[in-house]
Design a protein around this motif. Structure first.
Motif, PDB file in Angstrom:
ATOM      1  N   GLY A  58      31.797  -4.962  19.173  1.00 15.41           N
ATOM      2  CA  GLY A  58      31.505  -6.483  19.438  1.00 15.41           C
ATOM      3  C   GLY A  58      31.332  -7.068  18.324  1.00 15.41           C
ATOM      4  O   GLY A  58      31.658  -6.611  16.948  1.00 15.41           O
ATOM      5  N   ARG A  97      31.656  -7.514  22.866  1.00 17.78           N
ATOM      6  CA  ARG A  97      30.409  -8.304  23.369  1.00 17.78           C
ATOM      7  C   ARG A  97      29.968  -8.974  21.989  1.00 17.78           C
ATOM      8  O   ARG A  97      30.537  -8.828  20.950  1.00 17.78           O
ATOM      9  CB  ARG A  97      29.390  -7.031  23.195  1.00 17.78           C
ATOM     10  N   ASP A 125      29.116 -11.384  27.891  1.00 14.12           N
ATOM     11  CA  ASP A 125      28.349 -10.443  27.530  1.00 14.12           C
ATOM     12  C   ASP A 125      27.792 -10.903  26.160  1.00 14.12           C
ATOM     13  O   ASP A 125      28.121 -10.636  25.122  1.00 14.12           O
ATOM     14  CB  ASP A 125      29.052  -8.919  27.463  1.00 14.12           C
ATOM     15  N   SER A 127      24.428 -11.135  23.748  1.00  9.22           N
ATOM     16  CA  SER A 127      22.961 -10.731  23.599  1.00  9.22           C
ATOM     17  C   SER A 127      22.334 -11.581  22.522  1.00  9.22           C
ATOM     18  O   SER A 127      23.099 -11.935  21.482  1.00  9.22           O
ATOM     19  CB  SER A 127      23.056  -9.244  23.240  1.00  9.22           C
TER      20      SER A 127
END
Length: 141
Positions: A58, A97, A125, A127
């Protein structure tokens, strides 16, 4: 021996009883009142996970305290980051990601638009990387 008689007339009501009533009303309303706004639906906050390795792969977007950006370690302007994310979003699903590593003193006015743009591009996705303070940093406070 001459005794003085109390003056007759209006002496006034004692205010102690009024203070007691006001105090009890205050306590009553504090106990039954709601101090926070609640949502009309169930809200389940996200869970923080610590002590786990970051997922591999990612993109990593870094945000400094002053609002400077870097994507995968390369300093970029906000427009360059948006263009790079748009190019990454044109690939075949699933999208990579996106990890956002924001400085703890970074302002939300810098962070939230980045998340909104990434979501608009199709990144699902995302984070947010948080790092617990080191024991030495806590001792210095």
């Amino acid at each position: 021996m001459r005794l003085r008689r109390p003056k007759s007339g209006f002496q006034g009501e004692p205010i102690t009883a009024l203070i007691d009533v006001v105090f009890f009303l205050l306590v009553f309303f504090m106990l039954i009142g709601r101090m926070d706004a609640t949502a009309p639906f169930e809200v389940e906050p996200p869970l923080a996970r610590s002590g786990q390795d970051l997922p591999a792969g990612g993109l990593t977007l870094s945000l400094s305290a002053s609002g400077d950006l870097a994507l995968d370690g390369r300093p970029m302007s906000e427009d360059e980051v948006e263009q790079h994310l748009a190019q990454s979003a044109t690939g075949a699903p699933p999208l990579p990601r996106l990890r956002i590593n924001a400085h703890r003193q970074a302002e939300l006015r810098h962070l939230l638009p980045l998340i909104a743009k990434a979501e608009a591009l199709g990144f699902d996705d995302i984070s947010l990387i948080v790092t617990p303070p080191s024991p030495r940093a806590e001792d210095a406070r």
